[in-house]
Write a protein that holds these residues in place. Sequence first.
Motif, PDB file in Angstrom:
ATOM      1  N   ILE A  43       0.887  -1.259   0.142  1.00 51.32           N
ATOM      2  CA  ILE A  43       0.151   0.038   0.000  1.00 51.32           C
ATOM      3  C   ILE A  43       0.834   1.283  -0.078  1.00 51.32           C
ATOM      4  O   ILE A  43       2.214   1.321   0.343  1.00 51.32           O
ATOM      5  N   ASP A  44       0.164   2.382  -0.301  1.00 45.63           N
ATOM      6  CA  ASP A  44       0.737   3.657  -0.299  1.00 45.63           C
ATOM      7  C   ASP A  44       0.800   3.960   1.154  1.00 45.63           C
ATOM      8  O   ASP A  44      -0.191   4.194   1.941  1.00 45.63           O
ATOM      9  N   SER A  45       1.855   4.451   1.995  1.00 46.04           N
ATOM     10  CA  SER A  45       1.790   4.522   3.367  1.00 46.04           C
ATOM     11  C   SER A  45       0.896   5.820   3.712  1.00 46.04           C
ATOM     12  O   SER A  45       0.661   5.994   5.037  1.00 46.04           O
ATOM     13  N   ASN A  46       0.661   6.827   3.059  1.00 47.81           N
ATOM     14  CA  ASN A  46      -0.143   7.809   3.289  1.00 47.81           C
ATOM     15  C   ASN A  46      -1.493   7.675   3.104  1.00 47.81           C
ATOM     16  O   ASN A  46      -2.529   7.993   3.882  1.00 47.81           O
ATOM     17  N   SER A  47      -1.788   7.182   1.662  1.00 49.84           N
ATOM     18  CA  SER A  47      -3.094   7.100   1.406  1.00 49.84           C
ATOM     19  C   SER A  47      -3.868   5.830   1.788  1.00 49.84           C
ATOM     20  O   SER A  47      -5.120   5.559   1.801  1.00 49.84           O
ATOM     21  N   PHE A  48      -3.170   4.657   1.923  1.00 49.11           N
ATOM     22  CA  PHE A  48      -3.375   3.102   2.498  1.00 49.11           C
ATOM     23  C   PHE A  48      -3.967   2.536   1.284  1.00 49.11           C
ATOM     24  O   PHE A  48      -4.577   1.613   1.352  1.00 49.11           O
ATOM     25  N   MET A  49      -3.994   3.206  -0.030  1.00 45.16           N
ATOM     26  CA  MET A  49      -4.404   2.708  -0.880  1.00 45.16           C
ATOM     27  C   MET A  49      -3.590   1.397  -1.561  1.00 45.16           C
ATOM     28  O   MET A  49      -2.350   1.968  -1.670  1.00 45.16           O
ATOM     29  N   PRO A  50      -3.941   0.546  -2.431  1.00 46.31           N
ATOM     30  CA  PRO A  50      -2.982  -0.270  -3.018  1.00 46.31           C
ATOM     31  C   PRO A  50      -2.108   0.299  -3.885  1.00 46.31           C
ATOM     32  O   PRO A  50      -2.684   1.305  -4.553  1.00 46.31           O
ATOM     33  N   ILE A  51      -0.750  -0.161  -4.168  1.00 46.46           N
ATOM     34  CA  ILE A  51      -0.132   0.543  -5.412  1.00 46.46           C
ATOM     35  C   ILE A  51      -0.036  -0.424  -6.438  1.00 46.46           C
ATOM     36  O   ILE A  51      -0.271  -1.662  -6.012  1.00 46.46           O
ATOM     37  N   GLU A  52       0.406   0.093  -7.559  1.00 43.92           N
ATOM     38  CA  GLU A  52       0.603  -0.808  -8.519  1.00 43.92           C
ATOM     39  C   GLU A  52       1.780  -1.769  -8.400  1.00 43.92           C
ATOM     40  O   GLU A  52       2.942  -1.125  -7.875  1.00 43.92           O
ATOM     41  N   SER A  53       1.867  -2.820  -8.973  1.00 38.58           N
ATOM     42  CA  SER A  53       2.698  -3.827  -9.092  1.00 38.58           C
ATOM     43  C   SER A  53       3.886  -3.036  -9.810  1.00 38.58           C
ATOM     44  O   SER A  53       3.758  -2.290 -10.760  1.00 38.58           O
ATOM     45  N   GLY A  54       5.132  -3.040  -9.295  1.00 38.83           N
ATOM     46  CA  GLY A  54       6.067  -2.493 -10.026  1.00 38.83           C
ATOM     47  C   GLY A  54       6.689  -1.109  -9.183  1.00 38.83           C
ATOM     48  O   GLY A  54       7.489  -0.451  -9.735  1.00 38.83           O
ATOM     49  N   SER A  55       5.646  -0.414  -8.537  1.00 38.06           N
ATOM     50  CA  SER A  55       5.863   0.682  -7.868  1.00 38.06           C
ATOM     51  C   SER A  55       6.396   0.311  -6.363  1.00 38.06           C
ATOM     52  O   SER A  55       6.554  -0.881  -6.157  1.00 38.06           O
ATOM     53  N   THR A  56       6.948   1.297  -5.724  1.00 35.34           N
ATOM     54  CA  THR A  56       7.513   1.072  -4.433  1.00 35.34           C
ATOM     55  C   THR A  56       6.206   1.439  -3.235  1.00 35.34           C
ATOM     56  O   THR A  56       5.621   2.254  -3.478  1.00 35.34           O
ATOM     57  N   GLY A  57       6.015   0.436  -2.144  1.00 36.93           N
ATOM     58  CA  GLY A  57       5.115   0.717  -1.297  1.00 36.93           C
ATOM     59  C   GLY A  57       5.178   0.058   0.078  1.00 36.93           C
ATOM     60  O   GLY A  57       6.509  -0.635   0.050  1.00 36.93           O
ATOM     61  N   GLU A  58       4.485   0.033   0.877  1.00 35.23           N
ATOM     62  CA  GLU A  58       4.766  -0.528   2.179  1.00 35.23           C
ATOM     63  C   GLU A  58       4.049  -2.061   2.145  1.00 35.23           C
ATOM     64  O   GLU A  58       3.089  -2.204   1.775  1.00 35.23           O
ATOM     65  N   LEU A  59       4.771  -2.827   2.761  1.00 33.07           N
ATOM     66  CA  LEU A  59       4.246  -4.358   2.847  1.00 33.07           C
ATOM     67  C   LEU A  59       3.405  -4.532   4.064  1.00 33.07           C
ATOM     68  O   LEU A  59       3.623  -3.884   4.971  1.00 33.07           O
TER      69      LEU A  59
END
Lengths: 422, 422
Positions: B260-276
Motif C-alpha cells: 500500500i501507499d503509506s499515506n493514502s493506504f491505497m494499494p499500489i500498482e505492481s512495479g511501484s514502491t510501497g509498504e508491505l
Amino acid sequence: MPYIYGIHTSAQLDRLSSLLEEINGINPFQSTRLGNLTKAVDNESFVKLPLLTKRELMEDQINNPPFGSNLTYPLDYYSHYHQTSGTTGEPLRVLDTPTTWDWWGRCWLEVLQAAGVTKSDRIFFAFSFAPFIGFWSAYHAVSMLGAMAISGSGANSARRLEMIEATEATVLLSTPTYALHLAEIASQRGIDLTQSTITKTIHAGELGASIPMTRQKIEQAWGARALDHAGATEVGAFGIGDTKDCDLYVNEKEFIAEVIDSNSFMPIESGSTGELVITNLGRGAWPIIRYRTGDLVNPIRIPSGPMEGKLLLKGGILGRVDDMVTIRGVNIYPSTLENIIRSIIGLCEFRIIVSTFAEMDEIGIEIEGDQTTAQAVAQSISDEIGIRAKVRPIEKGTLPRWESKAQRFSDQRARRSNTKTP
Amino acid sequence: MPYIYGIHTSAQLDRLSSLLEEINGINPFQSTRLGNLTKAVDNESFVKLPLLTKRELMEDQINNPPFGSNLTYPLDYYSHYHQTSGTTGEPLRVLDTPTTWDWWGRCWLEVLQAAGVTKSDRIFFAFSFAPFIGFWSAYHAVSMLGAMAISGSGANSARRLEMIEATEATVLLSTPTYALHLAEIASQRGIDLTQSTITKTIHAGELGASIPMTRQKIEQAWGARALDHAGATEVGAFGIGDTKDCDLYVNEKEFIAEVIDSNSFMPIESGSTGELVITNLGRGAWPIIRYRTGDLVNPIRIPSGPMEGKLLLKGGILGRVDDMVTIRGVNIYPSTLENIIRSIIGLCEFRIIVSTFAEMDEIGIEIEGDQTTAQAVAQSISDEIGIRAKVRPIEKGTLPRWESKAQRFSDQRARRSNTKTP
C-alpha cells in the motif's frame, strides 16, 4: 556395607544389552578400545571393561579431527554440536543425533519434574547459550514439557532482573554462583527478590546448590526453593536434585553408576567417598561406557520409605578428584571450605588459593569483607576442620563474578601424583 | 499493472478461513479490534479490515501486561517467549505455542531449502541467542531439518572464526554486517575465508544481503553464495532469498501480502514502491491480520518461467518507511546510499547522519578511510542520485561494529509527518 558397583536392575541390563548391540562393531572408538561389546551383557563382563577417562576422549579427538571416532553413525546423522568449557585445556566436542538429543531432554525432564516444574511455569535461563550442553539440554526439556522458555542471553544482570519481573518468570535456571550474583545486584538496586515471582531455582554447571550454606543463602535471597542437578557434557544429566536436602539421586533408568577408589580403581563401600563412574544407556550415537567423571561422591542406597531402592549421593557432588587438598594428612574439599566460608560471609565473593610455602601446603583465602569477618572465617575453619588458613579481607566488588562455571579455587602447588589418570 | 492486494490463491482463502474460525470470539485483541472475524472470509471483506500497526500492539501490551491481549489460548499453552530488539523503545513481547513455534520452523525451513541447505550441512550461528526471534526460529528449522547446529554464542569474533574452522561448518547464519565484520577480523589475522569450508551465508536481522554491493562484498570475502531472508518478530519469516539475484520471494503458502501507499493506504500498482502489509496464516495463537510492516518493497508477480506466479520483492526490502529521506524533493533510501558507499569502501564501516542546517536537509557520511576515498564516495553519490553529501574520512576501527541489527543510519531532523501511523 554393600558396594555401588555395576548393573543394579534388570531394566538396566536390558538397556545396556540394546546399547551394546546398537554400537557393536560400528563405533570405531568403542570397537578399538573394547573389542566385541556384545559379550559384555552380564555384570561380570561389564565390570571388567576398562575405565574411560576424559584424556582418552581428548586424544581420540586430536587423532581423529574434528569430532573423534566415538561415532556410531555417519556424520550427517548428527544434528547437535556442543563442547566442554575447556577450562582445563582445549574443549572436547560432542555430537548428538535427534534421537540422543531427545534422550538428553528426557533426562533433564526428570530433573524438572522432580523439582515440581509444570507446563504452567515460566523458566528464565540466566545463561549465554554458548555451546555448553547443560542449559541447552535443559531448554530442550522445557520445550518438551511445554513450559514457557525465556532466554536471558545477551543481557547484563540488571536487564535480566528486569526481564524476570516483566515476564513474571517462576523458575530460575542458573549456576549457583550466578543466582547469588543476581541477588547481590538486586540488593544494590533495592529489589527484594523474596517478593519476586520466582518460586524455584534450579542449578547446574558447578558445585554449590548441594553445599548447605550456599543453598541456604540462595534460598534466603530468592525466597524460593533451590534445587541441584548434576551432569556432564560427556555423560548426560545423571543427577536429580532432592527437594528437601542437599542430596542428588542418580537417574538409574538412564545411567549405570559405580563408585571407585581413584587410586586402586576398586569399588568403594556404600557410605564412603569415591569417584563416580558412569555408563549412559540412551546415547547410542555418542556412547560412554564406564567413564571416570572425576566427581567425588558419597553413595548410599535408600533402604526404605518412598524412595526405597534409589541411589542417593549424600551431599551431592562433594568435589573433584583433582581438587581434593591434602593438608598435613587431612583430606579437604573446596566445597567443605565453601560451606564454612558462606556461613560467615553470606552472598559475598571469595577465592581459595592453595600453595606451597617452605615445603608446607598452605591455604590462603581472600574474602570480600572486613578484618573481623576474615578472623571469623579463619576461626570457623580452625574449629570445624582443625586447619589454619590465612584469611585476607579485600574490598567488596574486587573479586571476579561468574556467569558460567565459577573458578574460585586455585591449586598452585606442583601437581600431585594422585591426579594422574590411569 | 495489477495491484498486489488481498487474497491471491484459494489455498490462502482456505487457510485464512481456518485461522479466523480458530481465533474468532476467543482472542480478546482481535475481537475488540475487528469484531466478528468469520464474516471476513472473502477478499472483499478481508481488505476492509483495519490495518494494524506496531504501536497498537505496544499499547495493548502496556494496557494488558505482561503479554498483551493478542492471545487465543490461556497463557499456560504458550511455550516460547521472544521480544523485539527494542531499538525504537520498549521491546514488544510475543508468545508462541508448540504448534506456532513449529510453524515458525516450517517458514524458516523454506528459506533453508531454497538456499539448498541439506541435513549434511553444519550451520554456524554467529548470534548471541538473545531473545530476538529470528535466529532462534532458524535454529528450530535446522533441528527440524536434522542438519548440525553449532552455537557461536558467548564467543568473540576471533574465537568464532576458530570454531568455524574446527567444526568445518558449511553455512554461516548472521546479519550481513556481522558477516563483513568477521571477514574484516579474518583479514587482520591473515585468514583467507575463501578457503574456508563455508559455502553459503544466510542473512537476517537487517537490510544488506539484498543490497547488491553489500552482497557482492560478502560473497567475495567468503567465497560463498550469500542469501537474504526477511521476517519480523510480529509477523514471521515471510521472505525467501533468491539464489541468483538480490530479490526476495514472499512465502504465499503462509502469508497474505499486500502493498500500500503509506499515506493514502491505497494499494499500489505492481512495479511501484510501497509498504508491505502482511497477514500470517499459521500463527493462530498470536495472529497478525493486515499488519503494516514498515518495510518498503517493489513487488511484481513473475509472469512466466519456473517461478511463474510467485510474488517477487525486487531488490528485497528497500528500506523502512520511517527511514526514507526526502532531500529537495528526491526520495532516498539508506540502502541506496549503502550500495553506492560499499562500491567504493568495500568491507569498511560507515555511518550516515541526516540533519537540518539552516533549514536545509543535509546528508553527512562518515567513512573509515582516507580523503581520496571520501571524495570518491561523494562524487559517486552526486553522479548516481544527484545529491551532494558531506563525506568525512575517519580512522579505521573507530566506528562501532554490530553483531545484531546495525544502526548506521541516523535521522536527526525533527520527525516528519509521514512517519505517523494511522
